[in-house]
Scaffold this active site. Structure first.
Site, PDB file in Angstrom:
ATOM      1  N   HIS A  34      -7.818   7.134   2.158  1.00 19.91           N
ATOM      2  CA  HIS A  34      -7.825   5.680   2.335  1.00 19.91           C
ATOM      3  C   HIS A  34      -6.397   5.249   2.699  1.00 19.91           C
ATOM      4  O   HIS A  34      -5.491   6.093   2.809  1.00 19.91           O
ATOM      5  CB  HIS A  34      -8.325   4.991   1.062  1.00 19.91           C
ATOM      6  CG  HIS A  34      -7.657   5.464  -0.190  1.00 19.91           C
ATOM      7  ND1 HIS A  34      -6.326   5.230  -0.459  1.00 19.91           N
ATOM      8  CD2 HIS A  34      -8.121   6.202  -1.224  1.00 19.91           C
ATOM      9  CE1 HIS A  34      -6.006   5.768  -1.611  1.00 19.91           C
ATOM     10  NE2 HIS A  34      -7.074   6.391  -2.102  1.00 19.91           N
ATOM     11  N   GLY A  36      -4.083   4.038   1.059  1.00 19.19           N
ATOM     12  CA  GLY A  36      -3.051   4.471   0.116  1.00 19.19           C
ATOM     13  C   GLY A  36      -2.509   5.835   0.522  1.00 19.19           C
ATOM     14  O   GLY A  36      -1.291   6.044   0.596  1.00 19.19           O
ATOM     15  N   HIS A  37      -3.421   6.792   0.807  1.00 13.47           N
ATOM     16  CA  HIS A  37      -2.983   8.115   1.265  1.00 13.47           C
ATOM     17  C   HIS A  37      -2.193   7.990   2.564  1.00 13.47           C
ATOM     18  O   HIS A  37      -1.169   8.643   2.751  1.00 13.47           O
ATOM     19  CB  HIS A  37      -4.185   9.018   1.572  1.00 13.47           C
ATOM     20  CG  HIS A  37      -5.004   9.400   0.376  1.00 13.47           C
ATOM     21  ND1 HIS A  37      -6.279   8.956   0.191  1.00 13.47           N
ATOM     22  CD2 HIS A  37      -4.721  10.210  -0.670  1.00 13.47           C
ATOM     23  CE1 HIS A  37      -6.765   9.467  -0.928  1.00 13.47           C
ATOM     24  NE2 HIS A  37      -5.843  10.232  -1.474  1.00 13.47           N
ATOM     25  N   LYS A 151      -0.176   5.145  -8.345  1.00 16.54           N
ATOM     26  CA  LYS A 151      -1.401   4.823  -9.105  1.00 16.54           C
ATOM     27  C   LYS A 151      -1.574   5.873 -10.199  1.00 16.54           C
ATOM     28  O   LYS A 151      -1.934   5.572 -11.317  1.00 16.54           O
ATOM     29  CB  LYS A 151      -2.631   4.788  -8.191  1.00 16.54           C
ATOM     30  CG  LYS A 151      -3.895   4.432  -8.974  1.00 16.54           C
ATOM     31  CD  LYS A 151      -5.077   4.195  -8.069  1.00 16.54           C
ATOM     32  CE  LYS A 151      -5.582   5.465  -7.444  1.00 16.54           C
ATOM     33  NZ  LYS A 151      -6.140   6.440  -8.414  1.00 16.54           N
TER      34      LYS A 151
END
Ligand code: PAF
Length: 282
Positions: A34, A36-37, A151
Site C-alpha cells: 500500500h 505506506g510501503h 506503525k
C-alpha cells in the site's frame, strides 16, 4: 526491474552492485503493498544507488495459522507498483528457498527486554520469527540501509537490538506512519475489514489523537483508561492492549516526565482483524 526467486540469483545481483560500488537500500515486506510501503520504497530509491524490496510472507512470525492463511497476497499488483516506484530488484522467494533446512530456528536471538512486552507478550515467538527472517534477508541482500515503517514501532526497536547483537553493518531507518485521509494507519490487514468495520476503524487514530490533548492535564493512567473505554465502546472493537511507554526502552511509564520520549502503542481487534497503531505524547 529484476524479479529474483532464488538465493543464488540474488547473491549474483548483490555481488554485481557491490562491484559497481552502488549502495543498496532495502525494504523488507510481506507484500499486499500500500502507499505506506511505497513511501519507504521511494526513500530507498532516492537515498541509494539501487533499491531492493523483498516480498515474502514469513511463516515463522505468525503464531496463529488462520492469520497466516488469510494474510493478503497480491504478487502481480505488488510487482507493478514496485517497478513504477523505480525499484531495481524484487526478491520473492518460496518458503523452501528461504528456509532450505526447514523453518525451525536453530538460534535464539538476543532481542532485549523490548521484545518481551506488548506484541512479545501477546504473540509469543513473533519477534524471534521476525528476527530470523530479517537476519537472513540482511545476510542475503547485504544492504547499507534498511527502511521500516513506524506503525510497527516495537518491531523497529527489536530489529535494532538484533542488528546490534549480531553486529550487522546496516543502518536502520525508521519512516513515519502513512494514514488514509480519515486517519486510519495504512496496513495490508485493512483489506480484510468489512465495509462496516472499515467505517469504524478511523476511531482508533481519533481516540489516540484526542488523548494527546487529554494528556495535557490528566495522569498517564487516566489517559490510558480514556482511550481503552472509548474504543471498547465501539461495536465489534476490542482493545487487546494499550501501553504508554518510554519510546526508547518500551517499558511502561507511570508519570509523563519519566522519559524523554513517551509513546502510546495500541492493538485493537476490529472484528477478527488485528490492527496496530501508535501515537507520540512527547
Ligand atoms: O513488517 C513486516 O512486514 C514484517 O514483519 C517484515 C519486517 C517484512 C518481516 O517479515
Amino acid at each position: 526491474m529484476q524479479i529474483i526467486r532464488s538465493v543464488g540469483e540474488l547473491a549474483d545481483y548483490v555481488a554485481m552492485q557491490k562491484n559497481h560500488h552502488h549502495s543498496i537500500g532495502f525494504v523488507p515486506t510481506m507484500g499486499a503493498l500500500h502507499a505506506g510501503h511505497i513511501s519507504l520504497v521511494e526513500r530507498a530509491v532516492e537515498e541509494n544507488g539501487v533499491a531492493v524490496v523483498s516480498v515474502f510472507v514469513n511463516p515463522t512470525q505468525f503464531n496463529n495459522p488462520v492469520d497466516l492463511a488469510t494474510y493478503p497476497r497480491k504478487e502481480e499488483e505488488d510487482f507493478r507498483l514496485l517497478a513504477k516506484a523505480g525499484v531495481s530488484a524484487v526478491f520473492a522467494p518460496s518458503v523452501e528457498e528461504m528456509y532450505p533446512a526447514g523453518t525451525e530456528r536453530d538460534h535464539e536471538y538476543n532481542l532485549g527486554s523490548a521484545a518481551e512486552v506488548m506484541e512479545g507478550k501477546f504473540r509469543p515467538g513473533h519477534f524471534q520469527g521476525v528476527a530470523q527472517v530479517v537476519h537472513r534477508l540482511f545476510e542475503l541482500v547485504r544492504p547499507d540501509r534498511a527502511y521500516f515503517g513506524e506503525k510497527d514501532f516495537q518491531q523497529i526497536a527489536v530489529i535494532r537490538n538484533m542488528v546490534e547483537s549480531e553486529h550487522l553493518p546496516v543502518e536502520i531507518i525508521p519512516c513515519p506512519i502513512k494514514r488514509a485521509e480519515d486517519g486510519l494507519a495504512l496496513s495490508s490487514r485493512n483489506a480484510l475489514l468489512t465495509d462496516e468495520q472499515r467505517l469504524r476503524a478511523p476511531e482508533i487514530h481519533a481516540a489516540l489523537k484526542d488523548s494527546v490533548a487529554y494528556a495535557a492535564n490528566h495522569s498517564v493512567r487516566a489517559t490510558h483508561d480514556s482511550v481503552v473505554e472509548r474504543l471498547d465502546a465501539v461495536p465489534e472493537m476490542r482493545v487487546e492492549y494499550f501501553e504508554i511507554v518510554d519510546g526508547r526502552t518500551l517499558m511502561p511509564v507511570e508519570e509523563w516526565d519519566e522519559a524523554e520520549m513517551v509513546v502510546g502503542c495500541i492493538t485493537v481487534y476490529n472484528g477478527n482483524v488485528r490492527l496496530i497503531d501508535n501515537i507520540r505524547y512527547k
